[in-house]
Write an enzyme that holds these catalytic residues in place. Structure first.
Site, mmCIF file in Angstrom:
data_model
loop_
_atom_site.group_PDB
_atom_site.id
_atom_site.type_symbol
_atom_site.label_atom_id
_atom_site.label_comp_id
_atom_site.label_asym_id
_atom_site.label_seq_id
_atom_site.Cartn_x
_atom_site.Cartn_y
_atom_site.Cartn_z
ATOM 1 N N THR A 129 39.272 37.916 48.292
ATOM 2 C CA THR A 129 40.173 37.234 47.353
ATOM 3 C C THR A 129 40.484 38.134 46.167
ATOM 4 O O THR A 129 39.678 39.007 45.810
ATOM 5 C CB THR A 129 39.528 35.937 46.849
ATOM 6 O OG1 THR A 129 40.287 35.381 45.769
ATOM 7 C CG2 THR A 129 38.105 36.182 46.333
ATOM 8 N N ASP A 130 41.630 37.897 45.548
ATOM 9 C CA ASP A 130 41.970 38.652 44.336
ATOM 10 C C ASP A 130 41.058 38.292 43.163
ATOM 11 O O ASP A 130 40.965 39.028 42.180
ATOM 12 C CB ASP A 130 43.434 38.430 43.949
ATOM 13 C CG ASP A 130 43.770 36.980 43.609
ATOM 14 O OD1 ASP A 130 42.940 36.083 43.879
ATOM 15 O OD2 ASP A 130 44.873 36.738 43.098
ATOM 16 N N GLU A 131 40.339 37.183 43.287
ATOM 17 C CA GLU A 131 39.479 36.741 42.183
ATOM 18 C C GLU A 131 38.313 37.676 41.927
ATOM 19 O O GLU A 131 37.681 37.622 40.859
ATOM 20 C CB GLU A 131 38.987 35.317 42.431
ATOM 21 C CG GLU A 131 40.113 34.292 42.405
ATOM 22 C CD GLU A 131 39.619 32.860 42.527
ATOM 23 O OE1 GLU A 131 38.743 32.476 41.736
ATOM 24 O OE2 GLU A 131 40.096 32.130 43.407
ATOM 25 N N TYR A 155 31.629 31.767 42.356
ATOM 26 C CA TYR A 155 32.355 31.926 43.619
ATOM 27 C C TYR A 155 32.852 33.353 43.791
ATOM 28 O O TYR A 155 32.572 34.023 44.796
ATOM 29 C CB TYR A 155 33.538 30.959 43.700
ATOM 30 C CG TYR A 155 34.604 31.421 44.677
ATOM 31 C CD1 TYR A 155 34.312 31.553 46.028
ATOM 32 C CD2 TYR A 155 35.889 31.765 44.234
ATOM 33 C CE1 TYR A 155 35.275 32.022 46.922
ATOM 34 C CE2 TYR A 155 36.847 32.216 45.116
ATOM 35 C CZ TYR A 155 36.539 32.346 46.461
ATOM 36 O OH TYR A 155 37.486 32.810 47.341
ATOM 37 N N LYS A 159 31.882 36.540 46.494
ATOM 38 C CA LYS A 159 32.848 37.261 47.331
ATOM 39 C C LYS A 159 32.824 38.764 47.021
ATOM 40 O O LYS A 159 32.925 39.597 47.924
ATOM 41 C CB LYS A 159 34.256 36.700 47.121
ATOM 42 C CG LYS A 159 34.449 35.277 47.631
ATOM 43 C CD LYS A 159 34.215 35.161 49.138
ATOM 44 C CE LYS A 159 35.320 35.828 49.935
ATOM 45 N NZ LYS A 159 35.128 35.639 51.406
#
Length: 342
Positions: A129-131, A155, A159
């Site tokens: 994810t870009d997060e 979260y 990742k």
């Protein structure tokens, strides 16, 4: 091609399976049904001769025999706990699934490769994810694949940890991993805790949508099938040890996104009547934006569906699949979550 898709009953995984089957790829799916408690596959998928599914968990060490027996050409790992708000309340499941589960898969596959039980052409695609990049300021350039990892919540931290672990396996063992990072997805089968399906269900029911802070947080939106085509391109053309970004090139504030949906569903109403501002959550990222030039140059990938077209497709799907969304909204886990969080 014969692939294993983990987390295939989830939002993005399910849409990816549909596209893969259209390409005549043989797909085996496993999912532990932690988000949606029953299979969401429609008759078209279930009747496809190239599709098989099992209920299982990526943390299960018994997958060693399963993977060895099926001789997969690739594993596409969509399986993850993904809801930021839930990770803030309790991160144990996120660490277990996102880190330990990913480790279990890559450890199994590394051993099978060393034993010669998997093809030398085997690939492991880690869906991230870009997060993991953290937050941008308004004037900052979009994230590239070389941007530092700076996660803001449990979260995204799990990742990022999985990404680093996967790349360490490539550097240490030559493990054939490729990582993809994508901006905010939307489209059919997205669980109603996410902003767009939550907004659709609330406005359809003439209820208010809870918006964090002042709603000026910026997200880059991409229609789910554009993302899935990117993953498929990585599966076919991606370079081992590489990271590929997929962005929708559509930056919108959350409040603009909500009002845009309101205008589409209730065009004669004032969109503001459906907005309820709530306390901003801890570690809330201000802005996400993705630079996808590497994916364009190396994979020939670019998003093809505009936000307006994708939004109409999404609203139409939810209107046509009321039974599916009602089942999620009325599930015990969803009701307990909304009561606890809002």
């Amino acid at each position: 091609m014969n692939i294993l898709v983990t987390g295939g009953n989830g939002f993005i995984g399910l849409n990816f399976i549909r596209i893969a089957l259209e390409k005549d790829i043989r797909v085996t799916c496993i999912d532990n049904l932690c988000y949606v408690q029953d299979w969401s596959f429609d008759k078209q998928i279930l009747s496809d001769k190239n599709f098989i599914y099992f209920e299982d968990d990526i943390r299960n060490t018994g997958l060693y025999d399963f993977i060895k027996k099926n001789q997969f050409d690739a594993i596409v790992n969509f399986a993850a706990d993904t809801h930021v708000d839930k990770s803030i309340h309790s991160d144990i499941g996120f660490i277990s699934t996102n880190v330990s589960g990913t480790h279990n898969l890559i450890s199994i596959c590394r051993n099978l490769l060393e034993e010669g039980a998997l093809s030398k052409k085997f690939r492991f695609i880690q869906i991230s994810t870009d997060e993991v990049y953290g937050s941008l300021n308004a004037s900052d350039e979009p994230f590239t694949e070389s941007s530092k990892l700076d996660p803001s919540n449990p979260y995204s931290a799990t990742k990022a940890a999985a990404d680093v672990l996967c790349l360490s396996y490539w550097k240490t063992y030559g493990f054939p991993v490729i990582i993809t990072r994508c901006s905010n997805n939307y489209g059919p089968y997205q669980y109603p805790e996410k902003l767009i399906p939550l907004t659709i269900s609330k406005i359809t029911s003439s209820k208010k949508i809870p918006i964090y802070g002042d709603g000026t947080q910026i997200r880059d939106w991409i229609y789910v099938t554009d993302h899935c085509h990117g993953v498929l391109a990585v599966l076919q053309k991606g370079k081992i040890g590489s990271v590929y970004n997929f962005g929708g090139h559509c930056e919108l504030t959350n409040i603009h996104c909500v009002k845009r949906i309101a205008k589409e569903i209730k065009p004669h109403d004032d969109p503001s009547r459906y907005v309820s501002f709530v306390k901003i959550r801890p570690g809330h990222d201000k802005r996400y934006a993705i630079n996808s030039k590497k994916s364009l140059n190396e994979l020939g990938w670019a998003p093809s569906i505009s936000f307006d077209d994708g939004l109409r497709k999404t609203i139409d799907w939810y209107r046509e699949n009321v039974d599916w969304i009602d089942k999620q909204l009325n599930s015990k886990s969803y009701i307990e979550w909304t009561e606890k969080h809002y």
